[in-house]
Design a protein around this motif. Structure first.
Motif, PDB file in Angstrom:
ATOM      1  N   LYS A 232      41.695  45.766  59.356  1.00 46.09           N
ATOM      2  CA  LYS A 232      41.840  46.310  60.697  1.00 46.09           C
ATOM      3  C   LYS A 232      40.508  46.252  61.439  1.00 46.09           C
ATOM      4  CE  LYS A 232      41.233  51.209  59.461  1.00 46.09           C
ATOM      5  NZ  LYS A 232      41.880  52.545  59.489  1.00 46.09           N
ATOM      6  N   ALA A 233      40.621  46.189  62.750  1.00 45.01           N
ATOM      7  CA  ALA A 233      39.437  46.137  63.604  1.00 45.01           C
ATOM      8  C   ALA A 233      39.773  46.787  64.934  1.00 45.01           C
ATOM      9  CB  ALA A 233      38.997  44.691  63.805  1.00 45.01           C
ATOM     10  N   LYS A 234      38.762  47.034  65.728  1.00 45.57           N
ATOM     11  CA  LYS A 234      38.949  47.590  67.067  1.00 45.57           C
ATOM     12  C   LYS A 234      38.895  46.465  68.093  1.00 45.57           C
ATOM     13  CE  LYS A 234      39.172  51.992  65.970  1.00 45.57           C
ATOM     14  NZ  LYS A 234      40.393  52.785  66.219  1.00 45.57           N
TER      15      LYS A 234
ATOM     16  N   THR B 268      43.553  49.655  67.738  1.00 44.69           N
ATOM     17  CA  THR B 268      43.452  49.130  66.373  1.00 44.69           C
ATOM     18  C   THR B 268      44.340  47.902  66.239  1.00 44.69           C
ATOM     19  OG1 THR B 268      43.022  51.326  65.472  1.00 44.69           O
ATOM     20  CG2 THR B 268      43.762  49.646  63.933  1.00 44.69           C
ATOM     21  N   VAL B 269      43.775  46.813  65.759  1.00 45.80           N
ATOM     22  CA  VAL B 269      44.529  45.591  65.511  1.00 45.80           C
ATOM     23  C   VAL B 269      44.343  45.195  64.056  1.00 45.80           C
ATOM     24  CG1 VAL B 269      44.368  44.783  67.890  1.00 45.80           C
ATOM     25  CG2 VAL B 269      42.610  44.114  66.250  1.00 45.80           C
ATOM     26  N   TYR B 270      45.288  44.422  63.544  1.00 51.89           N
ATOM     27  CA  TYR B 270      45.242  43.997  62.147  1.00 51.89           C
ATOM     28  C   TYR B 270      45.271  42.471  62.070  1.00 51.89           C
ATOM     29  CZ  TYR B 270      46.125  48.808  60.724  1.00 51.89           C
ATOM     30  OH  TYR B 270      46.034  50.161  60.526  1.00 51.89           O
ATOM     31  N   SER B 271      44.341  41.930  61.304  1.00 49.49           N
ATOM     32  CA  SER B 271      44.301  40.501  61.015  1.00 49.49           C
ATOM     33  C   SER B 271      44.697  40.324  59.559  1.00 49.49           C
ATOM     34  CB  SER B 271      42.906  39.932  61.261  1.00 49.49           C
ATOM     35  OG  SER B 271      42.542  40.093  62.614  1.00 49.49           O
TER      36      SER B 271
END
Length: 294
Positions: free
Chosen positions: A62-64, A77-80
């Motif tokens: 996860k990242a912002k 919050t996004v998920y790669s």
């Protein structure tokens, strides 16, 4: 529903998919064990268990990300994610632009897409959909707006958008050859009679609904909407001034009006008819109906 809640629910769901593998948490990171042996190291922020075939799992960081709103700066919050097999090999695909992609965004349908089918699943790269096999081999190489495995396993329903953002639906096979052209708003398949119906409502003025065989040969066209087709009958749905169905025998041209809330395929030349909160089996030849317990 927030992405965090979605991720949690999908994680709980995915843990039930395989009895031999199980996500585990260590030092605030997630991995997967198989019979107590670590097969995916706990380095991910969230992870979704292997599908029922035990071939593919989905592991995410996860990242912002900054919101695209230029007036109010907010972060979400996004998920790669990586699709992994039990050997830890990652899925890599070639996109329509000939780029290589191994990182995919997490959406509400990501887990459902890779668990629904035993052999194939859909991934998204740069807003384009691609079909890949559970062996990590890529099946389609053109990017589509949307795609689905059809009720007939030899076909894939695909959608494209034109410059006016109008969506057109067509049908391809697993060699990515076009079977039904992109002329329709929807495609229906009758596997029992090997027939395909293309509905043109909403994508053109005065377009016909068409019936095809599995080779892509057009068999018939009608101005009225086709709700269903068998080898011996066509069922039209009329929407105005009120909704009802017309049963057409193309050979004799005989038409029979059917009043129903819903009609669904059943057996050859039989349909399930729902009306007044009751279900019936309706024989298209004899016009007789009998109670049906859903």
């Amino acid at each position: 529903m927030s992405i965090n809640i979605v991720v949690f629910l999908l994680l709980v769901f995915s843990q039930k998919l395989s009895s031999q593998t199980m996500p585990f948490k260590e030092n605030a990171k997630w991995g997967i064990k198989e019979n107590e042996k670590v097969i995916i190291k706990p380095v991910y922020d969230t992870i979704f268990n292997f599908d029922n075939s035990g071939k593919i799992c989905l592991a995410c960081f996860k990242a912002k990300a900054l919101s695209p709103n230029r007036f109010i700066k907010t972060y979400t919050t996004v998920y790669s994610c990586n699709y992994l097999n039990k050997q830890g090999q990652r899925l890599k695909i070639k996109t329509e632009e000939a780029d290589t992609c191994s990182v995919f965004s997490l959406s509400k349908t990501s887990v459902k897409q890779f668990t629904d089918n035993a052999s194939y699943f859909v991934v998204t790269s740069k807003s384009k959909k691609y079909l890949v096999g559970k062996d990590l081999n890529q099946t389609t190489f053109k990017g589509y707006s949307e795609m689905y495995i059809s009720p007939e396993p030899k076909f894939i329903v695909t959608e494209i958008k034109n410059e006016a953002n109008i969506i057109y639906t067509g049908l391809i096979n697993f060699k990515e050859e076009l079977v039904i052209p992109y002329l329709y708003s929807g495609i229906k398949i009758n596997p029992k009679d090997s027939l395909i119906v293309g509905c043109s409502a909403g994508v053109g003025n005065n377009g016909d609904d068409d019936i095809y065989d599995y080779s892509g040969t057009k068999l018939a066209s009608y101005k009225r909407h086709i709700d269903m087709a068998t080898k011996n009958f066509v069922i039209h749905k009329i929407f105005e001034p009120k909704e009802y169905y017309i049963l057409l025998n193309p050979k004799t041209k005989e038409e029979t009006t059917l009043t129903a809330d819903e009609i669904a395929p059943f057996e050859k030349d039989e349909v399930i008819l729902y009306t007044k909160n009751e279900w019936f089996i309706f024989n298209l030849t004899s016009k007789q109906k009998k109670p049906y317990k859903k």
